[in-house]
Design an enzyme around this catalytic site. Structure first.
Site, PDB file in Angstrom:
ATOM      1  N   ALA A   3       0.828  -1.213   0.000  1.00 17.95           N
ATOM      2  CA  ALA A   3       0.000   0.000   0.000  1.00 17.95           C
ATOM      3  C   ALA A   3       0.860   1.260   0.000  1.00 17.95           C
ATOM      4  CB  ALA A   3      -0.914  -0.010   1.224  1.00 17.95           C
TER       5      ALA A   3
ATOM      6  N   ALA B 172      11.741  -0.030   6.248  1.00 18.48           N
ATOM      7  CA  ALA B 172      12.686  -0.728   7.125  1.00 18.48           C
ATOM      8  C   ALA B 172      13.666  -1.602   6.335  1.00 18.48           C
ATOM      9  CB  ALA B 172      11.912  -1.595   8.109  1.00 18.48           C
TER      10      ALA B 172
ATOM     11  N   PHE C 251       2.561 -15.253  -2.905  1.00 17.84           N
ATOM     12  CA  PHE C 251       2.458 -16.338  -3.892  1.00 17.84           C
ATOM     13  C   PHE C 251       1.896 -15.870  -5.229  1.00 17.84           C
ATOM     14  CE2 PHE C 251       2.226 -19.339  -0.097  1.00 17.84           C
ATOM     15  CZ  PHE C 251       3.533 -19.734  -0.248  1.00 17.84           C
TER      16      PHE C 251
ATOM     17  N   HIS D 156      -3.066 -13.576   5.419  1.00 17.03           N
ATOM     18  CA  HIS D 156      -3.967 -12.474   5.047  1.00 17.03           C
ATOM     19  C   HIS D 156      -4.339 -11.657   6.285  1.00 17.03           C
ATOM     20  CE1 HIS D 156      -5.296 -14.979   1.300  1.00 17.03           C
ATOM     21  NE2 HIS D 156      -4.085 -14.479   1.184  1.00 17.03           N
TER      22      HIS D 156
HETATM   23  C1  LIG Z   1       3.801 -15.557   2.264  1.00 21.17           C
HETATM   24  C2  LIG Z   1       2.656 -14.733   1.747  1.00 21.17           C
HETATM   25  C3  LIG Z   1       1.947 -15.174   0.637  1.00 21.17           C
HETATM   26  C4  LIG Z   1       0.876 -14.416   0.159  1.00 21.17           C
HETATM   27  N1  LIG Z   1       0.281 -14.791  -1.016  1.00 21.17           N
HETATM   28  C5  LIG Z   1      -0.653 -13.991  -1.571  1.00 21.17           C
HETATM   29  C6  LIG Z   1      -1.168 -14.288  -2.858  1.00 21.17           C
HETATM   30  O1  LIG Z   1      -0.762 -15.248  -3.522  1.00 21.17           O
HETATM   31  N2  LIG Z   1      -2.142 -13.467  -3.362  1.00 21.17           N
HETATM   32  C7  LIG Z   1      -2.617 -12.399  -2.659  1.00 21.17           C
HETATM   33  O2  LIG Z   1      -3.553 -11.747  -3.146  1.00 21.17           O
HETATM   34  N3  LIG Z   1      -2.121 -12.078  -1.450  1.00 21.17           N
HETATM   35  C8  LIG Z   1      -1.121 -12.822  -0.904  1.00 21.17           C
HETATM   36  N4  LIG Z   1      -0.566 -12.482   0.285  1.00 21.17           N
HETATM   37  C9  LIG Z   1      -1.105 -11.302   1.006  1.00 21.17           C
HETATM   38  C10 LIG Z   1      -0.628  -9.947   0.476  1.00 21.17           C
HETATM   39  O3  LIG Z   1       0.622 -10.036  -0.146  1.00 21.17           O
HETATM   40  C11 LIG Z   1      -0.576  -8.952   1.647  1.00 21.17           C
HETATM   41  O4  LIG Z   1      -1.828  -8.941   2.296  1.00 21.17           O
HETATM   42  C12 LIG Z   1      -0.251  -7.537   1.222  1.00 21.17           C
HETATM   43  O5  LIG Z   1       0.921  -7.509   0.449  1.00 21.17           O
HETATM   44  C13 LIG Z   1      -0.095  -6.651   2.457  1.00 21.17           C
HETATM   45  O6  LIG Z   1       0.137  -5.317   2.070  1.00 21.17           O
HETATM   46  P1  LIG Z   1       0.340  -4.164   3.152  1.00 21.17           P
HETATM   47  O7  LIG Z   1       0.582  -2.915   2.428  1.00 21.17           O
HETATM   48  O8  LIG Z   1      -0.778  -4.221   4.117  1.00 21.17           O
HETATM   49  O9  LIG Z   1       1.643  -4.591   3.987  1.00 21.17           O
HETATM   50  P2  LIG Z   1       3.114  -4.904   3.465  1.00 21.17           P
HETATM   51  O10 LIG Z   1       3.148  -5.077   1.998  1.00 21.17           O
HETATM   52  O11 LIG Z   1       3.630  -6.022   4.290  1.00 21.17           O
HETATM   53  O12 LIG Z   1       3.925  -3.569   3.772  1.00 21.17           O
HETATM   54  C14 LIG Z   1       4.369  -3.152   5.046  1.00 21.17           C
HETATM   55  C15 LIG Z   1       5.727  -2.496   4.887  1.00 21.17           C
HETATM   56  O13 LIG Z   1       6.039  -1.751   6.055  1.00 21.17           O
HETATM   57  C16 LIG Z   1       7.402  -1.941   6.381  1.00 21.17           C
HETATM   58  N5  LIG Z   1       7.578  -1.650   7.812  1.00 21.17           N
HETATM   59  C17 LIG Z   1       7.059  -2.318   8.865  1.00 21.17           C
HETATM   60  N6  LIG Z   1       7.424  -1.722  10.019  1.00 21.17           N
HETATM   61  C18 LIG Z   1       8.160  -0.635   9.688  1.00 21.17           C
HETATM   62  C19 LIG Z   1       8.814   0.393  10.450  1.00 21.17           C
HETATM   63  N7  LIG Z   1       8.788   0.438  11.793  1.00 21.17           N
HETATM   64  N8  LIG Z   1       9.505   1.367   9.779  1.00 21.17           N
HETATM   65  C20 LIG Z   1       9.559   1.339   8.419  1.00 21.17           C
HETATM   66  N9  LIG Z   1       8.969   0.388   7.655  1.00 21.17           N
HETATM   67  C21 LIG Z   1       8.271  -0.570   8.287  1.00 21.17           C
HETATM   68  C22 LIG Z   1       7.651  -3.400   6.002  1.00 21.17           C
HETATM   69  O14 LIG Z   1       9.019  -3.690   5.865  1.00 21.17           O
HETATM   70  C23 LIG Z   1       6.852  -3.518   4.712  1.00 21.17           C
HETATM   71  O15 LIG Z   1       7.632  -3.180   3.597  1.00 21.17           O
HETATM   72  C24 LIG Z   1       0.499 -13.210   0.809  1.00 21.17           C
HETATM   73  C25 LIG Z   1       1.229 -12.765   1.915  1.00 21.17           C
HETATM   74  C26 LIG Z   1       2.310 -13.499   2.377  1.00 21.17           C
HETATM   75  C27 LIG Z   1       3.097 -12.982   3.552  1.00 21.17           C
END
Ligand SMILES: Cc1cc2nc3c(=O)[nH]c(=O)nc-3n(C[C@H](O)[C@H](O)[C@H](O)COP(=O)(O)OP(=O)(O)OC[C@H]3O[C@@H](n4cnc5c(N)ncnc54)[C@H](O)[C@@H]3O)c2cc1C
Length: 608
Positions: free
Chosen positions: A20, A41, A99, A542
């Site tokens: 995001a 990070a 994935f 998720h």
């Molecule tokens: C193993 C795995 C397989 C998956 N497979 C699928 C799939 O096949 N299809 C699908 O639709 N979804 C899948 N998902 C789910 C999907 O990828 C996630 O729900 C989505 O990417 C989450 O997005 P986000 O922006 O909420 O968090 P994230 O993309 O995790 O972003 C959070 C970011 O914040 C950073 N951060 C955290 N703390 C700090 C801090 N204190 N200071 C600075 N930076 C920080 C982290 O390093 C990270 O880069 C999967 C997830 C995982 C883990």
């Protein structure tokens, strides 16, 4: 990075350059008049072959340079096992190690978000953003020949968004048999799932660039080399955000910047003239709120953190899809990803991939099926469903629970997602990382059928364990703490026997009399199915809902413009704001929510 002037205030500071966070940074910096900073990070790994090559993803898990590698609290309903949760620690966040499955949420599911008090967040309002993030490619003829794909509607907008979405060229007989077998159970998808209605089996797309055969993810799409050249966008990697800084002199605390911890251990303050946007993911956005003094008074005081805004909802309402993984030994001629355990096979495939992008390493061959409530007898009747829900009515006291009940009752909505996964899955009681789940530990070749509960009633939590950002927060998903989840999941597990039965096209690809995991345990009745859940349920990764968009009195942390209650100039934009877990895999919804949030932020700036 040395030339970046961090003393000069930015307009927007985005905390976390993940899925995001990079959408927000990209869209806000389209306006060259605003200065945007992203603090991430992890490092920029966007040229790393383990990130780019879809088939090498297992090489990322558990390694400190890629993965936060969370471990849950012991789960009483799962024989006290702990569950591993990989999370991307690099630019692109979890989109860099997921994935790659690309599926879309259901209409009823997102409409329920609006019904829970979130005006403007119904399916039709989100639909344009579900198109905006992606460029959907025409399926290759080979995948049409094998899997039909007649439901794929070429007339739907293909979009021109940064994320490439494609069907694979590498499907095989297991995918074909999967589709036929579900069709035989009356579960065949006939409309394009992108439209928000899908019941039955279908071949899902993947976030892979069909030209380069590489992972298409937040860093490659939203922080492309072209975007990185924008002089008004600064991305600071390998830097932690410790906390948000507030001006507390007015009637409400105003977010004015962040405190960072550089990789050399230096603390610095950075100012944000307009807003701080928290996008650290569902386990770490609540952590940063708590470290900044927003959360439950008891938790903050326990860690000597001054209370800025008391809101006990922070880190609560945590949701996650439970997934039960049953592996089945395949017949000698049936393809299984387990063959990659042989270094000669792996090296040959790496060579093929490196020379032309060809072969299975550049593909995703997972298949999907959505179903209403099913059990060992097939689709459960409306009366039986009603009776089961009624017998748990006393646990369905919240508006969330009532919304989920409606979804389970609906004949158009999917209670389960079933997945065909091309390798064996092992489930140790105390896994050290996600790699232990998916790297072949057993000598036989398997494929795995996964049963996922789309709308769990249980709610978990995530809270700080220390005032130090480097200490992992305590994640307790509390799987099946509402016993109805176990009742539902076990029924899904019973249904799997219908799919693997030797009479079905899918069952015929399995070794007759072959092994299965959990060993020797067949879901011939509900009690045996529950035993399978206890042994074989893990997370689908998720996690969401820990800073939920809901009225505050119903457990909310952010309002419908994703502004943190009780503060000014602070939003959360990531999976933590989901009021209800979407159907299926959630990355499409993370991208869409972030795209919509970027528009809200732009609108609010105009109104200043
Ligand atoms: C193993 C795995 C397989 C998956 N497979 C699928 C799939 O096949 N299809 C699908 O639709 N979804 C899948 N998902 C789910 C999907 O990828 C996630 O729900 C989505 O990417 C989450 O997005 P986000 O922006 O909420 O968090 P994230 O993309 O995790 O972003 C959070 C970011 O914040 C950073 N951060 C955290 N703390 C700090 C801090 N204190 N200071 C600075 N930076 C920080 C982290 O390093 C990270 O880069 C999967 C997830 C995982 C883990």
């Amino acid at each position: 990075m040395a030339s970046v002037d961090l003393e000069k205030p930015f307009d927007y500071v985005v905390v976390g350059g993940g899925t995001a966070g990079l959408v927000i940074a990209n869209r806000l910096s389209e306006d060259s008049n605003v200065r945007v900073l992203v603090v991430e990070a992890g490092a920029d790994r966007s040229t790393d072959p383990l990130v780019l090559c879809p088939g090498l993803v297992a090489g990322l898990y558990g390694k400190d340079e890629y993965d936060w590698n969370f471990i849950s609290a012991p789960q009483p309903t799962l024989n006290n096992r702990v569950i591993n949760q990989a999370r991307g620690k690099m630019l692109g966040g979890s989109s860099a190690l997921n994935f790659l499955m690309l599926v879309y949420p259901s209409k009823g599911n997102i409409d329920a978000w609006a019904a829970l008090g979130n005006e403007g967040w119904d399916f039709d309002s989100l639909a344009p953003y579900l198109r905006k993030f992606a460029t959907v490619h025409t399926p290759p003829q080979s995948s049409k020949d094998l899997c039909g794909l007649t439901y794929h509607n070429e007339d739907l907008a293909k979009g021109d968004g940064p994320i490439h979405v494609t069907f694979s060229e590498g499907y095989n007989v297991t995918n074909q048999a999967w589709l036929k077998t579900f069709a035989g159970q009356g579960l065949e998808v006939t409309t394009d799932p992108r439209d928000g209605r899908a019941l039955g089996a279908f071949q899902n797309q993947a976030s892979i660039d069909p030209v380069t055969h590489t992972r298409s993810y937040a860093a490659s799409g939203y922080y492309s080399p072209e975007v990185a050249k924008r002089p008004n966008l600064v991305v600071l990697t390998e830097t932690l955000v410790n906390k948000i800084i507030f001006d507390t002199t007015g009637d409400e605390p105003v977010a004015t910047g962040v405190e960072i911890l550089t990789k050399d251990g230096e603390k610095k303050q950075i100012s944000a003239n307009l807003e701080v946007i928290l996008s650290a993911g569902a386990l770490q956005s609540p952590q940063i709120l708590e470290l900044s003094g927003i959360g439950s008074k008891d938790i903050l005081e326990k860690h000597n953190i001054p209370v800025i805004v008391e809101n006990p909802n922070v880190g609560e309402s945590m949701q996650d899809h439970p997934i039960v993984c049953q592996s089945f030994e395949v017949a000698d001629t049936t393809p299984s990803g387990d063959v990659l355990r042989d270094p000669n096979v792996l090296n040959a495939l790496i060579g093929m991939y490196q020379s032309s992008g060809a072969g299975p390493l550049g593909q995703s061959t997972i298949s999907v099926a959505y179903s209403p409530l099913v059990d060992g007898s097939g689709i459960v009747s409306a009366e039986a469903k009603k009776e089961l829900l009624a017998s748990h009515e006393k646990t369905l006291t919240t508006p969330d629970a009532q919304a989920i009940k409606k979804l389970v009752e609906s004949s158009d909505e999917a209670t389960f997602q079933f997945l065909l996964f091309p390798t064996q899955v092992s489930i140790p009681d105390t896994p050290k990382s996600m790699a232990e789940y998916i790297l072949p530990a057993l000598p036989e070749n398997y494929i795995t059928v996964m049963t996922i509960l789309n709308h769990p009633f249980s709610r978990g939590s995530v809270h700080i364990s220390s005032p130090d950002v480097r200490a992992a927060p305590v994640w307790d998903p509390k799987y099946n703490s509402n016993p109805l989840d176990m009742e539902l999941l076990a029924r899904g597990v019973e249904f799997v026997e219908r799919i693997v039965d030797p009479s079905t096209p899918f069952g015929q690809l399995l070794k007759q009399g072959g092994k299965r995991q959990p060993e020797g345990l067949v879901a011939t009745d509900l009690e045996k199915a529950k035993e399978i859940v206890r042994k074989r349920q893990i997370s689908v990764f998720h996690v969401s809902g820990s800073c939920a968009m809901k009225p505050k009195e119903q457990g909310g942390v952010v309002d419908t413009r994703l502004r943190v209650y009780g503060t000014k100039r602070l939003r959360v934009v990531d999976a933590s704001v989901f009021p209800l877990e979407p159907v299926g895999n959630i990355q499409s919804v993370v991208y869409a929510v972030a795209e919509k949030a970027a528009d809200l932020i732009k609108e609010d700036r105009k109104a200043l």
